[in-house]
Design a protein around this motif. Structure first.
Motif, short mmCIF file in Angstrom:
data_model
loop_
_atom_site.label_atom_id
_atom_site.label_comp_id
_atom_site.label_asym_id
_atom_site.label_seq_id
_atom_site.Cartn_x
_atom_site.Cartn_y
_atom_site.Cartn_z
N SER A 185 0.82 -1.22 0.00
CA SER A 185 0.00 0.00 0.00
C SER A 185 0.85 1.27 0.00
N THR A 186 1.77 1.36 0.95
CA THR A 186 2.57 2.58 1.09
C THR A 186 3.46 2.81 -0.12
N ALA A 187 4.13 1.76 -0.58
CA ALA A 187 5.01 1.91 -1.74
C ALA A 187 4.23 2.33 -2.97
N LEU A 188 3.00 1.83 -3.10
CA LEU A 188 2.22 2.20 -4.28
C LEU A 188 1.86 3.68 -4.27
N GLU A 189 1.68 4.25 -3.09
CA GLU A 189 1.47 5.71 -3.01
C GLU A 189 2.64 6.44 -3.66
N TYR A 190 3.87 6.05 -3.28
CA TYR A 190 5.06 6.73 -3.78
C TYR A 190 5.25 6.49 -5.28
N LEU A 191 5.05 5.25 -5.71
CA LEU A 191 5.26 4.92 -7.12
C LEU A 191 4.21 5.60 -7.99
N THR A 192 2.99 5.69 -7.50
CA THR A 192 1.94 6.39 -8.24
C THR A 192 2.32 7.85 -8.42
N PHE A 193 2.76 8.47 -7.33
CA PHE A 193 3.14 9.88 -7.41
C PHE A 193 4.25 10.11 -8.43
N LEU A 194 5.27 9.25 -8.40
CA LEU A 194 6.39 9.43 -9.32
C LEU A 194 5.98 9.26 -10.78
N ASN A 195 4.97 8.44 -11.02
CA ASN A 195 4.59 8.16 -12.40
C ASN A 195 3.46 9.03 -12.93
N ILE A 196 2.81 9.80 -12.07
CA ILE A 196 1.79 10.73 -12.57
C ILE A 196 2.06 12.16 -12.13
N GLY A 197 3.24 12.38 -11.52
CA GLY A 197 3.56 13.69 -10.98
C GLY A 197 3.40 14.83 -11.97
N GLU A 198 3.76 14.58 -13.24
CA GLU A 198 3.69 15.66 -14.23
C GLU A 198 2.25 16.08 -14.51
N LEU A 199 1.28 15.24 -14.16
CA LEU A 199 -0.13 15.58 -14.37
C LEU A 199 -0.68 16.46 -13.25
N LEU A 200 0.08 16.59 -12.17
CA LEU A 200 -0.42 17.28 -10.99
C LEU A 200 -0.16 18.77 -11.01
N GLY A 201 0.66 19.22 -11.95
CA GLY A 201 0.92 20.64 -12.07
C GLY A 201 1.51 21.24 -10.81
N GLY A 227 0.39 21.43 -7.96
CA GLY A 227 0.11 20.70 -6.72
C GLY A 227 1.11 19.61 -6.43
N ALA A 228 1.97 19.29 -7.40
CA ALA A 228 2.91 18.19 -7.21
C ALA A 228 3.85 18.41 -6.03
N ARG A 229 4.32 19.63 -5.87
CA ARG A 229 5.25 19.92 -4.78
C ARG A 229 4.60 19.68 -3.42
N ASP A 230 3.36 20.13 -3.26
CA ASP A 230 2.67 19.95 -2.00
C ASP A 230 2.46 18.47 -1.68
N ILE A 231 2.09 17.69 -2.71
CA ILE A 231 1.88 16.26 -2.49
C ILE A 231 3.20 15.58 -2.16
N HIS A 232 4.26 16.00 -2.85
CA HIS A 232 5.59 15.46 -2.58
C HIS A 232 5.97 15.68 -1.11
N LEU A 233 5.82 16.90 -0.64
CA LEU A 233 6.15 17.21 0.75
C LEU A 233 5.25 16.44 1.72
N SER A 234 3.99 16.27 1.34
CA SER A 234 3.05 15.55 2.19
C SER A 234 3.46 14.08 2.33
#
Length: 224
Positions: free
Chosen positions: A27-43, A45-52
């Motif tokens: 579960s936890t790893a998939l959160e990180y891997l999802t973020f890395l693979n869709i980060g460019e779609l987040l505009g 907001g990506a930085r805030d999610i990264h820090l979170s």
């Protein structure tokens, strides 16, 4: 992403359990891997999610360790010590051991309730004894997968799939990691190296003693 990771684990392994220390990796790893693979779609907001994500990881390491230690302290109480005062003392000793000696040990001035008593809101403490410590081991493994993926796209996902797919004989925690080419969180220097990587991941530089000699200081660079 978190709950889908649990579903994926259960689906491909037909509901079979794994080492409890890996219970939250899917579960936890998939959160990180999802973020890395869709980060460019987040505009923006990506930085805030990264820090979170990083904040949640660090919070997990501290507070789930506290809950786990508190839980162990309670189970070590003699039967006649299982009282409100005895359990509160077990909580305070656990918090103090981890340096949570300010808000965690001070009752709310209005209600008189200790902040650390929010353990009563955690179902795992009551229905799955000694489970919460798996959040600590799992987040450490998940962060290793995160950095694998960040440095070499696809490598973290590959290791994740190998780790989650548990066909064959059940293994011990560190055997699963070895088969997937991952380090154990209990390996010497692992947590210190993780600290270097997280620091660089957020701030883009290092501000540690040059003489410590951590390998990640020389080898880790986040992807552009």
């Amino acid at each position: 992403s978190h709950e889908f990771g649990h579903f994926y684990d259960s689906f491909i392994n037909h509901g079979a359990d794994t080492s409890i220390d890996l219970s939250e990796v899917s579960s936890t790893a998939l959160e990180y891997l999802t973020f890395l693979n869709i980060g460019e779609l987040l505009g923006s907001g990506a930085r805030d999610i990264h820090l979170s994500l990083v904040r949640d990881a660090l919070t997990t390491l501290v507070f789930q360790s506290f809950y786990a230690l508190f839980e162990h302290n309670v189970y070590m109480l003699a039967e006649n010590e299982i009282t409100e005062d005895g359990i509160t003392d077990a909580m305070m000793r656990a918090a103090d051991s981890l340096g949570l000696n300010s808000e965690a040990l001070a009752p709310d001035p209005d209600s008189g309730i200790y902040h650390s008593l929010d353990f009563v809101l955690i179902p795992h403490v009551f229905i799955s004894p000694c489970y919460v410590e798996s959040y600590c081991t799992s987040v450490a493994v998940s962060l290793e997968l995160y950095f694998l993926e960040k440095v070499n796209t696809g490598e973290g996902v590959k290791a994740y799939l190998e780790l989650i797919n548990r066909e064959g004989t059940p293994l011990m925690f560190e055997d699963y990691l070895e088969d997937a080419g991952l380090k154990s969180p209990f390996a010497q220097g692992f947590i210190r190296e993780l600290a270097y990587k997280l620091y660089y991941d957020i701030l883009g530089d290092y501000r540690f003693d040059e003489n410590v000699g951590i390998s990640s200081k020389r080898t880790f660079r986040p992807a552009a």
